[in-house]
Design a protein around this motif. Structure first.
Motif, short mmCIF file in Angstrom:
data_model
loop_
_atom_site.label_atom_id
_atom_site.label_comp_id
_atom_site.label_asym_id
_atom_site.label_seq_id
_atom_site.Cartn_x
_atom_site.Cartn_y
_atom_site.Cartn_z
N ALA A 195 -1.99 -39.76 29.22
CA ALA A 195 -1.73 -39.38 30.53
C ALA A 195 -0.05 -39.87 30.64
O ALA A 195 0.06 -41.07 30.41
CB ALA A 195 -2.60 -39.78 31.34
N VAL A 196 0.56 -39.16 31.34
CA VAL A 196 1.99 -39.63 31.69
C VAL A 196 2.18 -39.75 33.11
O VAL A 196 1.45 -39.02 33.97
CB VAL A 196 3.02 -38.69 31.19
N ALA A 241 3.55 -43.73 29.89
CA ALA A 241 2.30 -42.87 29.25
C ALA A 241 1.30 -43.96 29.15
O ALA A 241 1.35 -45.20 28.92
CB ALA A 241 2.65 -42.32 28.11
N LYS A 295 -6.04 -38.97 33.04
CA LYS A 295 -4.90 -38.56 33.94
C LYS A 295 -4.55 -39.49 35.00
O LYS A 295 -5.50 -40.33 35.46
CB LYS A 295 -5.30 -37.06 34.70
N ASP A 352 -12.71 -34.82 29.05
CA ASP A 352 -11.30 -34.72 29.42
C ASP A 352 -11.58 -34.23 30.83
O ASP A 352 -12.57 -33.92 31.63
CB ASP A 352 -10.47 -33.69 28.75
N VAL A 367 -8.99 -32.80 34.53
CA VAL A 367 -7.56 -32.44 35.12
C VAL A 367 -7.56 -32.66 36.80
O VAL A 367 -8.73 -32.57 37.21
CB VAL A 367 -7.21 -30.89 35.12
N VAL A 415 -7.08 -27.73 31.76
CA VAL A 415 -5.73 -27.56 32.54
C VAL A 415 -6.05 -26.79 33.79
O VAL A 415 -7.32 -26.43 33.82
CB VAL A 415 -4.61 -27.20 31.77
N GLY A 441 -6.99 -30.88 22.83
CA GLY A 441 -6.53 -30.97 23.90
C GLY A 441 -5.54 -29.74 24.48
O GLY A 441 -5.09 -28.96 23.40
N VAL A 446 -2.03 -28.48 26.92
CA VAL A 446 -1.04 -28.99 27.71
C VAL A 446 -0.37 -27.76 28.25
O VAL A 446 -0.11 -26.70 27.40
CB VAL A 446 -0.06 -29.84 26.95
N THR A 448 -4.77 -34.85 21.58
CA THR A 448 -4.10 -34.52 22.77
C THR A 448 -2.75 -35.00 23.12
O THR A 448 -2.30 -35.40 22.19
CB THR A 448 -5.01 -35.17 23.95
N ALA A 484 0.56 -34.97 25.91
CA ALA A 484 1.09 -35.10 27.32
C ALA A 484 2.90 -34.72 27.48
O ALA A 484 3.56 -35.49 26.54
CB ALA A 484 0.76 -36.25 28.30
N LEU A 492 7.01 -33.67 24.02
CA LEU A 492 5.84 -33.47 23.84
C LEU A 492 5.34 -34.81 23.19
O LEU A 492 5.38 -35.01 22.04
CB LEU A 492 5.01 -32.41 23.49
#
Length: 434
Positions: A163-164, A171, A209, A252, A254, A308, A351, A353, A398, A400, A406
């Motif tokens: 996660a960023v 990250a 996240k 996961d 979102v 997402v 993952g 994105v 995954t 991010a 990326l």
């Protein structure tokens, strides 16, 4: 120094200068790092100790001569370098036990070490060849889409989620094996430990996240937990638990712009919801019973995984890893529909994105592939526009979007019952096509 495939294996051609006259031991070592680290024999910190021991894909655990069968010798054994009075040495040697591919015998990303003394080809574990004088990482010279690499300390990390934080560019990555959390600062070559796992009720870290308050939410996989972590202090602020009868696998999540989070469970056919804006988050809400939808869970398989959301929060998009199906979920009506993919294969999709409203990247772990999908405006259909792969992908799970591109997690989950294909574990930053 170069490595090139040849009919009998891999041809190594070395040109070395600036070393003392005489014989010098030279070996291929397991890890892809030339930093100081513990010596395999003494445990003392030595120059280039991070390169680890000799490359031994045959698990012989025996020091032998170059060319000996892998069952009785390290594959990384090389002939000695013979330096003249001018301190120069050259070597041309074909090693039949190594490769330049993605197999367990590949030397890509590993290191070559030149030692101070000759190798006696008998003394375990290093041939009594003395101090490590020179070290170099074996890089792939072919074109690559990888622009940078951040390493994770530890031989059993097996990272999965990332996660960023858009506010800082930091990250965060977690370990599936023990739940450790790492922080990756922009431009730093090595991650730093943020929190040790285990003691906070989380033995593994998977999807994650960062919310609007800068808190890190971490799915605990088979623990069936969702952790909330303070990224400033590394303290756990909360721990939510999903029902575990039958056992689930929170994989996961979102977080929408209004603070609502949706969490996938890969084993139990349910989609969870939680309000991240609450000061003390309540229990996970089983928001959608997937048995009442077209999604068919396969037992003992990874089902819904990456997820997402559209910018307005109207739609969720989740991938079913075992089948490769993409599913669109309407957050208003709970209607579920399969995204028509025109025959494109997304099996082993892990993952997801979003790089734009209709620009989706799918991380396919076993194929070591990053698939770029162009979605219809309503997400009802899509097509694969590009399939990107690279020798530096190691079972990517995954990704991010960071400040430089990326950020792709090389999980190496296919090696959990074997030595990792490459150490240290890493996250690579990829330059995406326009």
């Amino acid at each position: 120094m170069t490595f090139a495939p040849t009919g009998g294996g891999v041809l190594l051609a070395a040109q070395v200068q600036g070393i003392a006259p005489g014989a010098h031991g030279m070996h291929i070592h397991t890890n892809g790092a030339c930093a100081n680290g513990p010596d395999a024999a003494t445990g003392q910190i030595v120059a280039f100790g991070a390169a680890g021991g000799h490359f031994d894909p045959g698990n012989s655990r025996k020091h032998g001569h170059p060319g000996d069968p892998m069952a009785v010798s390290h594959a990384g054994e090389l002939p000695a370098l013979q330096a003249g009075a001018d301190g120069r040495a050259s070597l041309s040697y074909v090693n039949a036990h190594i490769t330049l591919d993605r197999s367990a015998t590949s030397v890509l990303g590993r290191t070559v070490i030149v030692h101070a003394h000759p190798d006696d080809y008998a003394t375990d574990p290093a041939g009594n060849s003395g101090a490590r004088l020179l070290c170099g990482v074996i890089e792939d010279s072919r074109p690559t889409i990888v622009r940078s690499r951040t390493t994770l300390e530890g031989t059993h990390v097996f990272p999965e989620g990332i996660a960023v934080d858009p506010r800082t560019g930091d990250a965060y990555v977690g370990s599936t094996s023990n739940g450790d959390l790492f922080r990756l600062r922009p431009g730093a070559p090595q991650a730093e430990l943020l929190q040790i796992g285990g003691a906070v009720g989380r033995q593994g870290a998977f999807g994650m996240k960062v919310d609007g308050q800068g808190r890190l939410w971490v799915a605990g996989g088979p623990n069936g937990t969702l952790s909330v972590v303070d990224t400033t202090t590394g303290n756990t602020l909360g721990l939510l638990k999903a029902p575990q009868d039958p056992p689930g696998f929170l994989n996961d999540l979102v977080i929408l712009s209004d603070g609502t989070a949706y969490v996938t469970d890969s084993f139990r056919p349910v989609l969870y919801r939680v309000r991240t804006t609450a000061s003390a988050p309540a229990a996970l809400e089983p928001w959608l019973d997937l048995t009442q939808t077209p999604i068919r869970y396969q037992p003992n398989q990874i089902n819904l995984n990456g997820i997402v959301a559209s910018g307005d929060g109207r739609y969720l998009l989740a991938i079913q890893l075992v089948t490769g199906q993409l599913w669109r979920i309407d957050t208003r009506t709970k209607a579920v529909a399969q995204v028509r993919m025109e025959g494109d294969d997304l099996k082993d999709g892990d993952g997801l994105v979003l790089a734009g409203p209709t620009d989706l990247y799918v991380l396919r772990n076993a194929p070591n592939e990053l698939a770029r999908v162009r979605l219809a405006s309503d997400w009802s259909s899509g097509r694969v526009e590009h399939r990107l792969t690279d020798a530096r992908f190691k079972y990517p799970t995954t990704a991010a979007i960071g400040k430089s591109g990326l950020m792709v997690v090389n999980a190496q989950l296919d090696r959990q019952k074997h030595p990792p294909a490459l150490l240290p574990f890493d996250v690579v930053t990829v330059q995406l096509p326009p």
